[in-house]
Design a protein around this motif. Structure first.
Motif, PDB file in Angstrom:
ATOM      1  N   ILE A 167       0.945  -1.487   0.091  1.00 37.82           N
ATOM      2  CA  ILE A 167       0.038  -0.028   0.261  1.00 37.82           C
ATOM      3  C   ILE A 167       1.185   1.260  -0.035  1.00 37.82           C
ATOM      4  O   ILE A 167       1.880   1.652   0.875  1.00 37.82           O
ATOM      5  N   PRO A 168       1.337   2.104  -1.086  1.00 41.29           N
ATOM      6  CA  PRO A 168       1.886   3.279  -1.657  1.00 41.29           C
ATOM      7  C   PRO A 168       1.655   4.096  -0.914  1.00 41.29           C
ATOM      8  O   PRO A 168       0.535   4.190   0.398  1.00 41.29           O
ATOM      9  N   ARG A 169       2.361   5.352  -0.375  1.00 37.59           N
ATOM     10  CA  ARG A 169       1.832   6.028  -0.085  1.00 37.59           C
ATOM     11  C   ARG A 169       0.998   7.241  -0.370  1.00 37.59           C
ATOM     12  O   ARG A 169       1.638   7.090  -2.038  1.00 37.59           O
ATOM     13  N   GLY A 170       0.384   8.009   0.339  1.00 33.63           N
ATOM     14  CA  GLY A 170      -1.090   8.569  -0.218  1.00 33.63           C
ATOM     15  C   GLY A 170      -2.067   7.291  -1.016  1.00 33.63           C
ATOM     16  O   GLY A 170      -3.092   7.673  -1.184  1.00 33.63           O
ATOM     17  N   ASP A 171      -1.651   5.756  -0.820  1.00 33.30           N
ATOM     18  CA  ASP A 171      -2.742   5.448  -0.571  1.00 33.30           C
ATOM     19  C   ASP A 171      -3.678   5.178   0.869  1.00 33.30           C
ATOM     20  O   ASP A 171      -4.742   4.461   0.578  1.00 33.30           O
ATOM     21  N   TYR A 172      -3.172   5.703   1.676  1.00 33.98           N
ATOM     22  CA  TYR A 172      -3.177   5.022   2.532  1.00 33.98           C
ATOM     23  C   TYR A 172      -3.412   6.712   3.908  1.00 33.98           C
ATOM     24  O   TYR A 172      -2.400   7.251   3.398  1.00 33.98           O
ATOM     25  N   LEU A 173      -3.938   6.232   5.464  1.00 36.95           N
ATOM     26  CA  LEU A 173      -4.118   7.400   6.395  1.00 36.95           C
ATOM     27  C   LEU A 173      -4.279   6.705   7.580  1.00 36.95           C
ATOM     28  O   LEU A 173      -4.497   6.027   8.111  1.00 36.95           O
ATOM     29  N   VAL A 174      -2.751   6.613   8.312  1.00 41.08           N
ATOM     30  CA  VAL A 174      -2.866   6.242  10.118  1.00 41.08           C
ATOM     31  C   VAL A 174      -3.101   7.545  10.591  1.00 41.08           C
ATOM     32  O   VAL A 174      -3.014   8.178  10.913  1.00 41.08           O
ATOM     33  N   ARG A 175      -4.646   7.241  10.750  1.00 39.95           N
ATOM     34  CA  ARG A 175      -5.773   8.593  11.834  1.00 39.95           C
ATOM     35  C   ARG A 175      -5.223   7.995  13.526  1.00 39.95           C
ATOM     36  O   ARG A 175      -5.842   7.696  13.763  1.00 39.95           O
ATOM     37  N   ILE A 176      -5.265   9.140  13.952  1.00 42.23           N
ATOM     38  CA  ILE A 176      -5.067   9.771  15.949  1.00 42.23           C
ATOM     39  C   ILE A 176      -6.003  10.427  16.602  1.00 42.23           C
ATOM     40  O   ILE A 176      -6.204  11.278  16.099  1.00 42.23           O
ATOM     41  N   ASN A 177      -6.648   9.530  17.794  1.00 41.56           N
ATOM     42  CA  ASN A 177      -7.269  10.271  17.934  1.00 41.56           C
ATOM     43  C   ASN A 177      -7.390  10.180  19.593  1.00 41.56           C
ATOM     44  O   ASN A 177      -6.450   8.703  19.873  1.00 41.56           O
ATOM     45  N   LEU A 307     -14.413  -0.393  20.109  1.00 42.42           N
ATOM     46  CA  LEU A 307     -14.292  -2.045  21.366  1.00 42.42           C
ATOM     47  C   LEU A 307     -13.782  -1.225  22.943  1.00 42.42           C
ATOM     48  O   LEU A 307     -14.136  -0.130  22.791  1.00 42.42           O
ATOM     49  N   GLY A 308     -15.004  -1.808  24.077  1.00 39.93           N
ATOM     50  CA  GLY A 308     -14.794  -0.573  25.096  1.00 39.93           C
ATOM     51  C   GLY A 308     -13.888  -0.762  25.946  1.00 39.93           C
ATOM     52  O   GLY A 308     -13.660  -0.412  26.910  1.00 39.93           O
ATOM     53  N   TYR A 309     -13.025  -1.408  25.886  1.00 42.09           N
ATOM     54  CA  TYR A 309     -11.155  -1.087  27.202  1.00 42.09           C
ATOM     55  C   TYR A 309      -9.963  -0.070  26.420  1.00 42.09           C
ATOM     56  O   TYR A 309      -9.292   0.186  27.448  1.00 42.09           O
ATOM     57  N   TYR A 310     -10.655   0.938  25.259  1.00 38.76           N
ATOM     58  CA  TYR A 310      -9.282   2.057  25.035  1.00 38.76           C
ATOM     59  C   TYR A 310      -9.525   3.176  26.205  1.00 38.76           C
ATOM     60  O   TYR A 310     -10.627   3.442  26.553  1.00 38.76           O
ATOM     61  N   THR A 311      -8.586   3.606  26.343  1.00 44.60           N
ATOM     62  CA  THR A 311      -8.445   4.492  27.547  1.00 44.60           C
ATOM     63  C   THR A 311      -7.416   5.712  28.089  1.00 44.60           C
ATOM     64  O   THR A 311      -8.008   6.909  28.013  1.00 44.60           O
ATOM     65  N   GLY A 312      -6.576   5.859  26.413  1.00 39.49           N
ATOM     66  CA  GLY A 312      -6.381   6.751  25.775  1.00 39.49           C
ATOM     67  C   GLY A 312      -6.447   7.008  24.037  1.00 39.49           C
ATOM     68  O   GLY A 312      -6.998   7.306  23.503  1.00 39.49           O
ATOM     69  N   PRO A 313      -4.746   6.981  23.872  1.00 44.14           N
ATOM     70  CA  PRO A 313      -4.868   7.159  22.742  1.00 44.14           C
ATOM     71  C   PRO A 313      -5.602   5.772  21.101  1.00 44.14           C
ATOM     72  O   PRO A 313      -5.460   4.818  21.928  1.00 44.14           O
ATOM     73  N   VAL A 314      -5.896   6.550  20.571  1.00 43.11           N
ATOM     74  CA  VAL A 314      -6.972   4.963  19.742  1.00 43.11           C
ATOM     75  C   VAL A 314      -5.994   5.600  17.995  1.00 43.11           C
ATOM     76  O   VAL A 314      -6.087   6.308  17.755  1.00 43.11           O
ATOM     77  N   TYR A 315      -6.117   4.148  17.561  1.00 40.27           N
ATOM     78  CA  TYR A 315      -5.540   4.996  16.350  1.00 40.27           C
ATOM     79  C   TYR A 315      -6.185   3.789  15.264  1.00 40.27           C
ATOM     80  O   TYR A 315      -6.735   2.703  15.545  1.00 40.27           O
ATOM     81  N   GLU A 316      -6.431   4.437  13.979  1.00 37.75           N
ATOM     82  CA  GLU A 316      -6.913   3.431  12.967  1.00 37.75           C
ATOM     83  C   GLU A 316      -5.996   3.572  11.827  1.00 37.75           C
ATOM     84  O   GLU A 316      -5.443   4.941  11.072  1.00 37.75           O
ATOM     85  N   ALA A 317      -6.022   2.900  10.422  1.00 39.78           N
ATOM     86  CA  ALA A 317      -5.684   2.927   9.257  1.00 39.78           C
ATOM     87  C   ALA A 317      -6.599   2.704   7.864  1.00 39.78           C
ATOM     88  O   ALA A 317      -7.101   1.779   7.823  1.00 39.78           O
ATOM     89  N   SER A 337      -6.859  -1.697   9.856  1.00 39.96           N
ATOM     90  CA  SER A 337      -6.591  -1.514  10.764  1.00 39.96           C
ATOM     91  C   SER A 337      -6.540  -0.114  12.346  1.00 39.96           C
ATOM     92  O   SER A 337      -7.447   0.142  11.811  1.00 39.96           O
ATOM     93  N   GLY A 338      -6.731  -1.342  13.122  1.00 42.07           N
ATOM     94  CA  GLY A 338      -7.098  -0.644  14.270  1.00 42.07           C
ATOM     95  C   GLY A 338      -6.366  -0.619  15.820  1.00 42.07           C
ATOM     96  O   GLY A 338      -5.776  -1.756  15.754  1.00 42.07           O
ATOM     97  N   GLY A 339      -6.250   0.200  16.473  1.00 41.60           N
ATOM     98  CA  GLY A 339      -5.656  -0.101  17.811  1.00 41.60           C
ATOM     99  C   GLY A 339      -6.263   0.974  18.478  1.00 41.60           C
ATOM    100  O   GLY A 339      -6.785   2.423  18.526  1.00 41.60           O
ATOM    101  N   GLY A 340      -4.926   0.819  20.052  1.00 41.21           N
ATOM    102  CA  GLY A 340      -4.753   1.943  20.693  1.00 41.21           C
ATOM    103  C   GLY A 340      -4.696   1.259  22.371  1.00 41.21           C
ATOM    104  O   GLY A 340      -3.709   0.568  22.204  1.00 41.21           O
ATOM    105  N   ARG A 341      -4.660   1.989  23.276  1.00 41.03           N
ATOM    106  CA  ARG A 341      -4.233   2.112  24.492  1.00 41.03           C
ATOM    107  C   ARG A 341      -5.196   1.521  25.579  1.00 41.03           C
ATOM    108  O   ARG A 341      -6.278   2.333  25.252  1.00 41.03           O
ATOM    109  N   TYR A 342      -5.329   1.066  26.371  1.00 48.22           N
ATOM    110  CA  TYR A 342      -6.076   0.125  26.583  1.00 48.22           C
ATOM    111  C   TYR A 342      -4.813  -0.345  28.266  1.00 48.22           C
ATOM    112  O   TYR A 342      -4.624  -1.607  28.978  1.00 48.22           O
TER     113      TYR A 342
END
Length: 496
Positions: A167-177, A307-317, A337-342
């Motif tokens: 997946i080349p640069r320009g075809d994705y974004l990692v978004r953070i909240n 998901l209900g267990y996240y407590t801080g930064p969360v991110y998604e590709a 993709s996704g994830g975060g702090r738990y």
């Protein structure tokens, strides 16, 4: 005498919400898993394989599918005695099992503990197009540090992984909240102590990408008509209560500094909200220091994570390119993709707070994206097929195939009925075999073999004239001891 009732035959069909994977698909997934593992390993993460089954108590109830049986998990009671048997469940992700593993082995593991895991997970959710109840995930997590550097590292690694698999640069974004920022917004709304209202707001925010600002406002307040004309009840908040959510969702600006400024305004006097904004600012600074600019990683308040267990930064590709859906309409591919702090998952077992953060990549979604862009797919080359001209000389044919395999060449002996030679070549075509090896009685007596280039032969048969056929032979006669050398030569030519 009563007639014995005949048992009905079982239906040969895949269970609803599941699917079968055949050769090419399994090969492609294996290759992707290997590529992802190499990136995770390069970042210093160690492999872990944990049980596919956990107790329901250990897994916890964090899925958003509260209206599904067992709240979205496949669960059963272990013993016949309903009062004593533990409830067991297939894991619904790879993060909840990690919390149990770390709590169980924490005295033997380094701190922080950096692990990656890959494998299938199961969710008892409503299936739909491209949505299955069993799917593969690739996780990487750091347990035991509260440093935002761990979150920034996960986001950098996620970016590197996407580019590594195609997946080349320009075809994705990692978004953070940050969930703390969202908690600050809920506090500003006066909902910080109302768990049910909070969950309703979170689910509504998660629809922002689909329904937009006005749609979220309607769902937070009086309700709205969906595209089918059906009315969806709203949460029932007042317009004043809904305003902080809308300010939060529309906080994203042209650069990180402006977005952070907007978020500070959205959380108002909330202490937890201000803490979340500060964490986002730290991550943004660390990403910038590593060279990950806004073309790869951005702060985006619309990222919530279900998901209900996240407590801080969360991110998604999110993959930003367009594809055509089953009705021929253009749409963005979306999240892979996704994830975060738990920070509270391990605490459930130990009673002590253990900070943790991680990411999960949906392999099946990522494979589908690469297929949609034409970056993966097509026929996979099958094995060289050694045909059988005389079933009494099977040892000779097995010797040939052994020589090819020892030289690193994928090969097999035809093990069907050898009576019809044409069927052997049809089998080779169905296997997408590049080469067929032929040794009949005459060839054996003269110490030679025939080697047929099936790829070239198919191309010639499709388009060539008789003269071109003569100029470009697709079958070669060579001494028996040149089997491996000639097969390698032909394979090299096919791959050129």
């Amino acid at each position: 005498m009563a007639k014995i009732k005949k048992q009905p035959r079982p239906k040969a069909e895949t269970p609803k919400g599941f699917r079968d994977y055949f050769g090419t698909e399994v090969t492609e997934r294996t290759q992707m898993l290997r590529a992802i593992a190499e990136v995770y390993h390069r970042y210093g993460f160690e492999a872990l394989e944990s049980s596919a089954v956990e107790t329901v108590e250990a897994l916890g109830k964090f899925l958003p599918d509260v209206d599904r049986p067992n709240e979205g998990v496949f669960a059963w009671q272990e013993a016949d005695d309903e009062d004593k048997g533990d409830w067991m469940a297939l894991r619904y992700d790879l993060t909840a099992p990690l919390a149990r593993v770390y709590a169980q082995y924490r005295n033997d593991l380094p701190t922080p503990y950096r692990r990656y895991a890959m494998g299938p997970v199961w969710r008892n959710e409503k299936p739909g197009p491209g949505r299955f109840r069993q799917f593969y995930q690739c996780d990487a997590d750091t347990v035991g540090t509260a440093s935002m550097a761990a979150d920034a590292e996960i986001c950098a690694m996620l970016s590197d992984t996407l580019e590594t698999v195609g997946i080349p640069r320009g075809d994705y974004l990692v978004r953070i909240n940050n969930r703390k920022v969202l908690n600050g917004v809920l506090e500003a709304m006066g909902l910080s102590d109302d768990a049910a209202a909070r969950d309703n707001v979170l689910r509504t925010i998660d629809k922002f990408d689909k329904v937009g600002t006005n749609g979220v406002r309607e769902l937070l307040t009086k309700g709205r008509l969906d595209t089918s004309g059906a009315f969806i009840d709203g949460i029932g908040l007042s317009n004043d209560q809904a305003e902080p959510v809308l300010a939060f969702l529309t906080s994203r600006a042209d650069d990180a500094a402006a977005t952070l400024s907007n978020l500070r305004a959205a959380v108002g006097a909330s202490t937890v909200g201000a803490e979340g904004v500060q964490e986002l600012e730290t991550i943004a600074t660390l990403m910038d220091a590593q060279g990950y600019g806004a073309d790869r990683v951005v702060i985006d308040p619309s990222v919530v994570r279900g998901l209900g267990y996240y407590t801080g930064p969360v991110y998604e590709a999110e993959l930003t390119f367009e594809i055509f859906d089953e009705k021929g309409r253009k749409r963005q591919f979306g999240s892979v993709s996704g994830g975060g702090r738990y920070d509270d998952l391990v605490k459930r077992f130990t009673g002590q707070s253990v900070p943790a953060t991680g990411v999960s990549i949906g392999v099946d979604r990522l494979l589908a994206a690469l297929h949609a862009k034409g970056r993966m797919g097509g026929d996979v080359t099958g094995p060289v097929v050694v045909t059988v001209m005389d079933r009494d000389r099977m040892a000779d044919y097995q010797a040939m195939v052994s020589e090819l395999r020892n030289a690193g060449i994928r090969a097999e002996v035809y093990l069907g009925n050898p009576k019809n030679f044409g069927n052997q070549l049809k089998y080779a075509d169905k296997r997408n075999s590049p080469i067929a090896v032929i040794e009949g009685g005459d060839e054996k007596a003269n110490g030679i073999i025939q080697i047929k280039d099936l790829i070239l032969g198919a191309k010639i048969a499709e388009s060539a004239t008789l003269e071109e056929w003569k100029e470009r032979p697709s079958q070669f006669e060579v001494p028996r001891d040149q089997l491996v050398a000639k097969v390698k030569e032909i394979l090299d030519g096919q791959n050129a």
